[in-house]
Design a protein around this motif. Structure first.
Motif, PDB file in Angstrom:
ATOM      1  N   GLY A  42      -8.435 -21.621 106.810  1.00  0.00           N
ATOM      2  CA  GLY A  42      -7.699 -20.626 105.693  1.00  0.00           C
ATOM      3  C   GLY A  42      -8.746 -20.794 104.349  1.00  0.00           C
ATOM      4  N   PRO A  43      -8.522 -19.890 103.515  1.00  0.00           N
ATOM      5  CA  PRO A  43      -9.227 -20.084 102.138  1.00  0.00           C
ATOM      6  C   PRO A  43      -8.454 -21.080 101.404  1.00  0.00           C
ATOM      7  N   HIS A  65     -10.213 -13.161 108.034  1.00  0.00           N
ATOM      8  CA  HIS A  65      -8.884 -13.445 108.025  1.00  0.00           C
ATOM      9  C   HIS A  65      -8.268 -14.003 109.336  1.00  0.00           C
ATOM     10  N   TYR A  66      -9.001 -14.042 110.246  1.00  0.00           N
ATOM     11  CA  TYR A  66      -8.324 -14.096 111.681  1.00  0.00           C
ATOM     12  C   TYR A  66      -7.611 -15.561 111.562  1.00  0.00           C
ATOM     13  N   LYS A  67      -6.232 -15.527 112.085  1.00  0.00           N
ATOM     14  CA  LYS A  67      -5.661 -16.631 112.270  1.00  0.00           C
ATOM     15  C   LYS A  67      -5.311 -17.420 110.885  1.00  0.00           C
ATOM     16  N   GLU A  68      -5.291 -16.868 109.863  1.00  0.00           N
ATOM     17  CA  GLU A  68      -5.331 -17.582 108.780  1.00  0.00           C
ATOM     18  C   GLU A  68      -3.542 -17.922 108.527  1.00  0.00           C
ATOM     19  N   HIS A 116       2.123 -10.777 102.611  1.00  0.00           N
ATOM     20  CA  HIS A 116       0.702 -10.277 102.187  1.00  0.00           C
ATOM     21  C   HIS A 116      -0.087 -10.366 103.422  1.00  0.00           C
ATOM     22  N   SER A 117      -0.295 -11.775 103.960  1.00  0.00           N
ATOM     23  CA  SER A 117      -1.226 -11.855 104.981  1.00  0.00           C
ATOM     24  C   SER A 117      -0.598 -11.915 106.398  1.00  0.00           C
ATOM     25  N   PRO A 118      -1.463 -11.354 107.274  1.00  0.00           N
ATOM     26  CA  PRO A 118      -0.775 -10.940 108.530  1.00  0.00           C
ATOM     27  C   PRO A 118      -0.974 -12.041 109.617  1.00  0.00           C
ATOM     28  N   PRO A 119      -0.076 -12.405 110.407  1.00  0.00           N
ATOM     29  CA  PRO A 119      -0.039 -13.576 111.197  1.00  0.00           C
ATOM     30  C   PRO A 119      -0.954 -12.985 112.301  1.00  0.00           C
ATOM     31  N   TYR A 120      -0.643 -11.713 112.860  1.00  0.00           N
ATOM     32  CA  TYR A 120      -1.372 -11.424 114.105  1.00  0.00           C
ATOM     33  C   TYR A 120      -1.939  -9.987 113.831  1.00  0.00           C
ATOM     34  N   HIS A 121      -3.264 -10.355 114.011  1.00  0.00           N
ATOM     35  CA  HIS A 121      -4.310  -9.338 113.881  1.00  0.00           C
ATOM     36  C   HIS A 121      -5.495  -9.738 114.738  1.00  0.00           C
TER      37      HIS A 121
END
Ligand code: NAG
Ligand code: NAG
Ligand code: NAG
Ligand code: NAG
Ligand code: NAG
Ligand code: NAG
Ligand code: NAG
Ligand code: FE2
Length: 626
Positions: free
Chosen positions: A513-514, A413-416, A403-408
């Motif tokens: 991260g959360p 959610h930057y660098k989560e 689900h969570s993107p490594p690269y965006h």
């Protein structure tokens, strides 16, 4: 025994441009076949890595200039359907509703049809009595070539406290959820089916199984973060019009957990809760797309429904067995992953899996919200899939989905995912993953092939497709933008977790991260990384590492690895053309389906074998020692 990956098939993706002639030809052919003509408007130049495109937030689409920079301002018109709206209501007299099709199962010829019957009920805690589902026999009447076969399945319900742990006062008892597994279907054939129970049958639906020979071109629909708003409906209808053979849905389904403790009427209205009837509404809304095309999905954070979970979650939780309110409960009960033939609602069966699409596309689905570090079950499974089970000579394509993107490069959610990637990126690289599909970030972003924050022809292409239309709205700001509503401070400088920026978190030894994600991280994982300024405009990175004048947390413009980014809603289509070529198009809702806002042809080149093989050897040696 370890299987050998044939070196002649080692893989690389490069970006090629669509030639004008090719476009015209596609257009003509498309028109002849009565299909949608795709206008590819983003052409990649001779040097693909030089292509970078950023579309900025459009105030008219989100409602105002300020809404582009202030995520606290809700995007215009982007609200969930009222629960009484005909788009999301369902019959409660025993008729089937909310039909979906899951598959293919790993054997390539098994599918599953799932649906609901009856109404949910809501009542004081521990007062609701579940119906006797063991005595129920849901059936699918499956017809092919004029011959009908009745397949029998399983019915279940689930119950969960309707409100938060702090305010537990109501239970939700689901409608009856039915699952019927259809084994041994003929590949590439059209089937019609009706579902039902006790002579109460549905209308007739049609779907086509995936082919196993002559599979190309194969159209794969990509969605994530879809939700149940008018914007979700636009995405749904565009997706249907794109006529995919299969849908890969990268998680975050209903957004039921965006509702407050006390009511299903107002989202974000108070302390976290979950409005379970939203799952029922969701099933109704997505039936037109999901009942006629097979779907495979990964779980997103909105499937956890953490609020009210009576359990302590640690990085090494391996089996969920809590007294009440299981994580992933609604999701596991309603949309079990392909492969499951019994014990459908068991969350421990539904966290990660791999399957093969059309005999040629291996899809490995991971769960970044479940224990994933070395020593965990998911880790052992995933590295076995990547190092040993994948055989490119059998399945030329390898897609990993979580689900969570490594690269965006979006602010939110930057660098989560730096911790997750520190565990898995080498395995992805060594196995030759072609593409990583992610959602979570409500925008579109496509990277060039990359590895550890750098373009690398031997690395994977990362596609973030989290822009399905959900109630939280599109994300609108990039980390490298300046925030006009805050004296032009960089969004990068506004990034924060634990009430602190990256440097402070690093110094304090905290995770980035959360909490619902870091809870599953290996405790010693490095989650905060800094890179040099490799961006379109160069220059100094926006937030420097405290002890470095060159390493930054964010670059000062679109990073070189980012090819195309756009904070709008839409869906994607991968058209797989051969064992070595595919096109990726992104269809923004605002353009309609007649034109695509990003289109690129991805093609394998040779030259990565050496690098791959030595890494593979090293990782296999390491894994044998564990
Ligand atoms: C960038 O993408 C947008 C659509 O997202 C498109 O309108 C524009 O033409 C593209 N620019 C270039 C240079 O390709
Ligand atoms: C969502 O739909 C509304 C109503 O049609 C529209 O005004 C709005 O622009 C859409 N939002 C996005 C981000 O496409
Ligand atoms: C939902 O629709 C009904 C019927 O139109 C209306 O009475 C009700 O106020 C609406 N609820 C919300 C929360 O908008
Ligand atoms: C379904 O159940 C809910 C919760 O008990 C109730 O509010 C709703 O009116 C019921 N729907 C119908 C059509 O009976
Ligand atoms: C969780 O459930 C257990 C067993 O039912 C109970 O003893 C405990 O008090 C519960 N904890 C919370 C926080 O509700
Ligand atoms: C922010 O930057 C923009 C564009 O450079 C400029 O027009 C604006 O005046 C600046 N605002 C502030 C508060 O400095
Ligand atoms: C800066 O500090 C980090 C963490 O303490 C350390 O790993 C890194 O090597 C240091 N970098 C420089 C350039 O001193
Ligand atoms: Fe998400």
């Amino acid at each position: 025994m370890l299987k050998h990956i044939s070196s002649s098939n080692a893989i690389v993706l490069v970006l090629l441009s669509f030639s004008v002639a090719c476009l015209a030809k596609r257009g003509e052919e498309g028109a002849k076949r009565g299909e949608i003509v795709r206008k590819i408007i983003a052409e990649v130049g001779p040097s693909a890595f030089n292509y970078h495109n950023t579309t900025l937030c459009n105030p008219q689409i989100v409602g105002s200039y300020d809404a582009c920079f202030n995520s606290g301002i809700r995007a215009v018109g982007n609200v969930d359907y009222n629960l009484t709206d005909p788009m999301v209501t369902f019959p409660v007299g025993g008729e089937p509703w909310g039909v979906s099709l899951t598959g293919p199962y790993p054997d390539g010829v098994t599918y599953r049809i799932s649906w609901q019957t009856g109404n949910h009920s809501i009542g004081p805690l521990d007062t609701l009595v579940a119906p006797d589902t063991a005595s129920m026999t849901p059936v699918v009447i499956l017809t092919h070539n004029g011959k009908s076969i009745i397949h029998k399945g399983t019915a279940l319900t689930y119950k969960r406290a309707y409100t938060s742990a702090a305010l537990q006062s109501l239970d939700y008892l689901s409608p009856v959820i039915n699952h019927v597994v259809l084994p041994n279907l003929k590949p590439g054939k059209k089937y019609t089916y009706m579902v039902g129970m006790d002579s109460m049958l549905s209308k007739s639906y049609t779907f086509k199984t995936l082919p196993l020979i002559n599979i190309y071109p194969l159209r794969v629909g990509l969605t994530a973060d879809i939700g149940q708003t008018v914007n979700s409906t636009v995405t749904r209808d565009h997706l249907i019009a794109s006529k995919p053979h299969i849908i890969l849905n990268v998680g975050d389904f209903s957004y039921a957990d965006d509702y407050s403790v006390t009511t299903c009427d107002s989202p974000f209205g108070g302390p976290g809760g979950t409005c379970q009837p939203r799952w029922d509404a969701f099933a109704t809304l997505w039936e037109p797309a999901w009942s006629t095309t097979p779907v495979i999905s990964s779980a997103g954070n909105h499937e956890i429904e953490y609020s009210g979970i009576n359990a302590t979650l640690s990085p090494y939780d391996q089996v969920f067995s809590y007294p009440d309110n299981y994580p992933f409960l609604a999701w596991s009960s309603r949309y079990p992953v392909p492969g499951i033939v019994s014990d459908f609602g068991n969350i421990n069966n539904n966290l990660y899996y791999a399957t093969t699409v059309a005999g040629k596309i291996r899809v490995i689905v991971m769960n970044n919200y479940y224990a994933f570090g070395p020593g965990t079950m998911q880790y052992s499974w995933a590295i076995d899939e990547l190092l040993n089970k994948f055989d490119r000579s059998v399945t030329p394509w390898l897609i990993v989905m979580f689900h969570s993107p490594p690269y965006h490069t979006l602010f939110t959610h930057y660098k989560e995912m730096d911790c997750f990637m520190s565990v898995y990126e080498d395995y992805f690289y060594a196995a030759g993953v072609d593409m990583v599909l992610n959602g979570h970030v409500h925008a579109y972003e496509r990277t060039h092939p990359m590895y550890k924050y750098e373009e690398d022809t031997c690395g994977a292409v990362y596609i973030t497709i989290g822009d399905g239309g959900n109630i939280e709205g599109p994300y609108r700001a990039f980390v490298d933008q300046l925030d006009p509503l805050n004296n032009n401070a960089s969004f990068c400088s506004e990034l924060s977790y634990n009430g602190m920026g990256p440097n402070e978190n690093l110094a304090a030894g905290k995770m980035w991260g959360p909490s619902y994600q870091t809870a599953w991280n290996p405790p010693t994982c490095q989650t905060i990384t800094f890179q040099p300024s490799t961006s379109v405009n160069g220059g100094a990175p926006l937030v420097l590492m405290t002890n470095s004048s060159t390493l930054g947390f964010c670059q000062n413009s679109q990073p070189l690895w980012s090819a195309h980014r756009d904070p709008s809603f839409g869906h994607g289509i991968l058209e797989i053309l051969s064992d070595t070529e595919m096109t990726m198009t992104w269809n923004r809702n605002i353009d309609g389906i007649m034109s695509s806002a990003d289109g690129v042809k991805l093609s394998r080149v040779s030259g990565c074998d050496g690098k791959r093989k030595s890494m593979l050897k090293k990782l296999r040696r390491q894994s044998r020692k564990m």
